[in-house]
Scaffold this motif. Structure first.
Motif, PDB file in Angstrom:
ATOM      1  N   GLU A 144     -12.928  19.043  -6.332  1.00 62.72           N
ATOM      2  CA  GLU A 144     -11.668  19.138  -5.604  1.00 62.72           C
ATOM      3  C   GLU A 144     -10.529  18.485  -6.382  1.00 62.72           C
ATOM      4  O   GLU A 144     -10.753  17.604  -7.222  1.00 62.72           O
ATOM      5  N   TYR A 145      -9.322  18.947  -6.071  1.00 66.31           N
ATOM      6  CA  TYR A 145      -8.132  18.468  -6.771  1.00 66.31           C
ATOM      7  C   TYR A 145      -6.997  18.317  -5.768  1.00 66.31           C
ATOM      8  O   TYR A 145      -6.824  19.164  -4.883  1.00 66.31           O
ATOM      9  N   ALA A 146      -6.242  17.226  -5.919  1.00 71.29           N
ATOM     10  CA  ALA A 146      -5.089  16.986  -5.044  1.00 71.29           C
ATOM     11  C   ALA A 146      -3.813  17.245  -5.848  1.00 71.29           C
ATOM     12  O   ALA A 146      -3.431  16.424  -6.687  1.00 71.29           O
ATOM     13  N   PRO A 147      -3.142  18.377  -5.638  1.00 76.32           N
ATOM     14  CA  PRO A 147      -1.964  18.722  -6.438  1.00 76.32           C
ATOM     15  C   PRO A 147      -0.685  18.009  -6.002  1.00 76.32           C
ATOM     16  O   PRO A 147       0.319  18.058  -6.715  1.00 76.32           O
ATOM     17  N   ILE A 148      -0.718  17.348  -4.856  1.00 71.49           N
ATOM     18  CA  ILE A 148       0.491  16.711  -4.318  1.00 71.49           C
ATOM     19  C   ILE A 148       0.517  15.235  -4.734  1.00 71.49           C
ATOM     20  O   ILE A 148      -0.427  14.490  -4.463  1.00 71.49           O
ATOM     21  N   ALA A 149       1.589  14.821  -5.394  1.00 69.59           N
ATOM     22  CA  ALA A 149       1.731  13.408  -5.783  1.00 69.59           C
ATOM     23  C   ALA A 149       1.941  12.552  -4.545  1.00 69.59           C
ATOM     24  O   ALA A 149       2.619  12.952  -3.592  1.00 69.59           O
ATOM     25  N   GLY A 150       1.351  11.354  -4.546  1.00 73.27           N
ATOM     26  CA  GLY A 150       1.494  10.444  -3.416  1.00 73.27           C
ATOM     27  C   GLY A 150       2.876   9.825  -3.345  1.00 73.27           C
ATOM     28  O   GLY A 150       3.635   9.800  -4.324  1.00 73.27           O
ATOM     29  N   GLN A 151       3.193   9.304  -2.188  1.00 75.31           N
ATOM     30  CA  GLN A 151       4.476   8.643  -1.982  1.00 75.31           C
ATOM     31  C   GLN A 151       4.552   7.350  -2.796  1.00 75.31           C
ATOM     32  O   GLN A 151       3.562   6.654  -2.983  1.00 75.31           O
ATOM     33  N   LYS A 152       5.758   7.030  -3.277  1.00 73.33           N
ATOM     34  CA  LYS A 152       5.947   5.816  -4.066  1.00 73.33           C
ATOM     35  C   LYS A 152       5.952   4.579  -3.172  1.00 73.33           C
ATOM     36  O   LYS A 152       6.417   4.626  -2.035  1.00 73.33           O
ATOM     37  N   ALA A 153       5.423   3.484  -3.722  1.00 66.25           N
ATOM     38  CA  ALA A 153       5.422   2.191  -3.025  1.00 66.25           C
ATOM     39  C   ALA A 153       5.924   1.123  -3.995  1.00 66.25           C
ATOM     40  O   ALA A 153       5.869   1.290  -5.216  1.00 66.25           O
ATOM     41  N   ASN A 154       6.381   0.009  -3.454  1.00 67.66           N
ATOM     42  CA  ASN A 154       7.033  -1.026  -4.254  1.00 67.66           C
ATOM     43  C   ASN A 154       6.113  -2.200  -4.565  1.00 67.66           C
ATOM     44  O   ASN A 154       5.160  -2.482  -3.845  1.00 67.66           O
ATOM     45  N   TYR A 155       6.442  -2.897  -5.663  1.00 63.00           N
ATOM     46  CA  TYR A 155       5.801  -4.160  -5.968  1.00 63.00           C
ATOM     47  C   TYR A 155       6.786  -5.044  -6.724  1.00 63.00           C
ATOM     48  O   TYR A 155       7.811  -4.580  -7.235  1.00 63.00           O
ATOM     49  N   SER A 156       6.498  -6.331  -6.790  1.00 60.71           N
ATOM     50  CA  SER A 156       7.358  -7.281  -7.489  1.00 60.71           C
ATOM     51  C   SER A 156       6.500  -8.280  -8.249  1.00 60.71           C
ATOM     52  O   SER A 156       5.326  -8.481  -7.924  1.00 60.71           O
TER      53      SER A 156
ATOM     54  N   ASN B 162       0.839  -1.193   0.000  1.00 57.85           N
ATOM     55  CA  ASN B 162       0.000   0.000   0.000  1.00 57.85           C
ATOM     56  C   ASN B 162       0.876   1.247   0.000  1.00 57.85           C
ATOM     57  O   ASN B 162       1.981   1.247   0.551  1.00 57.85           O
ATOM     58  N   ALA B 163       0.383   2.307  -0.621  1.00 58.97           N
ATOM     59  CA  ALA B 163       1.089   3.590  -0.622  1.00 58.97           C
ATOM     60  C   ALA B 163       0.431   4.502   0.407  1.00 58.97           C
ATOM     61  O   ALA B 163      -0.698   4.961   0.204  1.00 58.97           O
ATOM     62  N   ASN B 164       1.108   4.760   1.515  1.00 57.76           N
ATOM     63  CA  ASN B 164       0.591   5.612   2.587  1.00 57.76           C
ATOM     64  C   ASN B 164       1.380   6.905   2.627  1.00 57.76           C
ATOM     65  O   ASN B 164       2.612   6.874   2.696  1.00 57.76           O
ATOM     66  N   SER B 165       0.701   8.039   2.567  1.00 56.24           N
ATOM     67  CA  SER B 165       1.442   9.295   2.467  1.00 56.24           C
ATOM     68  C   SER B 165       0.612  10.495   2.899  1.00 56.24           C
ATOM     69  O   SER B 165      -0.598  10.401   3.112  1.00 56.24           O
ATOM     70  N   PHE B 166       1.288  11.636   2.976  1.00 54.34           N
ATOM     71  CA  PHE B 166       0.657  12.934   3.210  1.00 54.34           C
ATOM     72  C   PHE B 166      -0.111  13.331   1.952  1.00 54.34           C
ATOM     73  O   PHE B 166       0.289  13.024   0.836  1.00 54.34           O
ATOM     74  N   THR B 167      -1.227  14.021   2.134  1.00 52.83           N
ATOM     75  CA  THR B 167      -1.977  14.515   0.983  1.00 52.83           C
ATOM     76  C   THR B 167      -2.539  15.901   1.262  1.00 52.83           C
ATOM     77  O   THR B 167      -2.686  16.305   2.432  1.00 52.83           O
ATOM     78  N   GLY B 168      -2.829  16.614   0.212  1.00 54.28           N
ATOM     79  CA  GLY B 168      -3.446  17.925   0.312  1.00 54.28           C
ATOM     80  C   GLY B 168      -4.514  18.079  -0.757  1.00 54.28           C
ATOM     81  O   GLY B 168      -4.341  17.591  -1.882  1.00 54.28           O
ATOM     82  N   VAL B 169      -5.628  18.733  -0.430  1.00 56.37           N
ATOM     83  CA  VAL B 169      -6.766  18.838  -1.353  1.00 56.37           C
ATOM     84  C   VAL B 169      -7.284  20.275  -1.359  1.00 56.37           C
ATOM     85  O   VAL B 169      -7.463  20.887  -0.302  1.00 56.37           O
ATOM     86  N   VAL B 170      -7.531  20.798  -2.560  1.00 54.47           N
ATOM     87  CA  VAL B 170      -8.123  22.128  -2.740  1.00 54.47           C
ATOM     88  C   VAL B 170      -9.535  21.942  -3.291  1.00 54.47           C
ATOM     89  O   VAL B 170      -9.737  21.197  -4.257  1.00 54.47           O
ATOM     90  N   THR B 171     -10.514  22.623  -2.680  1.00 52.09           N
ATOM     91  CA  THR B 171     -11.919  22.413  -3.042  1.00 52.09           C
ATOM     92  C   THR B 171     -12.632  23.739  -3.284  1.00 52.09           C
ATOM     93  O   THR B 171     -12.429  24.708  -2.551  1.00 52.09           O
ATOM     94  N   LEU B 172     -13.477  23.766  -4.310  1.00 54.11           N
ATOM     95  CA  LEU B 172     -14.391  24.872  -4.565  1.00 54.11           C
ATOM     96  C   LEU B 172     -15.801  24.295  -4.681  1.00 54.11           C
ATOM     97  O   LEU B 172     -15.984  23.204  -5.250  1.00 54.11           O
ATOM     98  N   GLY B 173     -16.787  25.029  -4.157  1.00 59.51           N
ATOM     99  CA  GLY B 173     -18.142  24.503  -4.226  1.00 59.51           C
ATOM    100  C   GLY B 173     -19.202  25.540  -3.938  1.00 59.51           C
ATOM    101  O   GLY B 173     -18.914  26.719  -3.688  1.00 59.51           O
TER     102      GLY B 173
END
Length: 230
Positions: free
Chosen positions: A94-106, A67-78
């Protein structure tokens, strides 16, 4: 005297109607903008994945993904409007301009590793309806039902690709007026993304090798923030 009495009754009725309408209107009526920050978890899954070698056969691809667990930020107009004194309805984006943290897979075939990769979620958005009910004079309890989308950037064995997912969203939150049009809020959201199937083909030692996989994802976030009702 009768005319005067009639005018008095009409004036009283109109005054009462005006007071009732003013009381029915919520402090959250109108346009608003807000910014929230918090925690997000993306939970992807692989299914129906396989690799085929022409003239030889096919085998399932085994995958292990985090799983990719990370900080996020959201901007909303309504915008919100009062339907009755106990019910409001809104529309927002709403839009989340911050890319999420990378996670691994194999990935592996027959227990033999065929490579490692990483992924992260980017450019997520949400368009939603907001049914709500006032809590006392300065509070608002609300739900969210919407259409959501996001891009997932995937890097595997030296090559990268971006897949766009869409799906539905559900949310629940609470707003509290701080002063004037300024308010604070806290909310939780769930996003369910639909399946995406991708395939690739290459040549090796005279054989055609094809691989395909079906992926999907769920995500949720917990946000706190501030907003302003204009």
């Amino acid at each position: 005297m009768k005319k005067l009495s009639l005018y008095t009754v009409l004036a009283t009725a109109l005054g009462a109607a005006s007071i009732s309408a003013a009381q029915a209107q919520s402090k959250f009526d109108g346009f608003y903008g807000q910014v929230g920050v918090g925690y997000e978890s993306v939970q992807p899954s692989f299914s129906n994945s396989n690799i085929t070698v022409s003239g030889v056969g096919s085998a399932p691809i085994g995958t292990s993904i985090s799983n990719a667990n990370s900080f996020t930020g959201v901007v909303t107009l309504g915008f919100m409007t009062t339907v009755t004194k106990d019910f409001l309805l809104g529309l927002g984006a709403e839009y989340a301009p911050i890319a999420g943290q990378k996670a691994n897979y194999s990935a592996s075939v027959g227990g033999v590793s065929i490579g490692n990769g990483e992924y992260n979620k980017e450019n997520s958005y949400n368009i939603f309806l907001t049914p709500a009910t006032p809590i006392r004079q300065d509070g608002l309890l609300y739900g969210k039902v919407g259409y959501t989308g996001a891009s997932v950037k995937d890097t595997f064995a030296g090559s990268s690709a971006t897949t766009n997912y869409t799906g539905y969203s559900l949310g629940l939150g609470y707003k509290q007026i701080i002063q004037g049009g300024l308010y604070g809020f806290a909310e939780g959201n769930y996003m369910g993304y639909s399946n995406k199937t991708a395939s690739a083909s290459s040549q090796y030692a005279g054989y055609t090798i094809t691989a395909s996989n079906t992926t999907s994802a769920n995500a949720y976030n917990l946000l706190v923030g501030i907003g302003y009702k204009f």
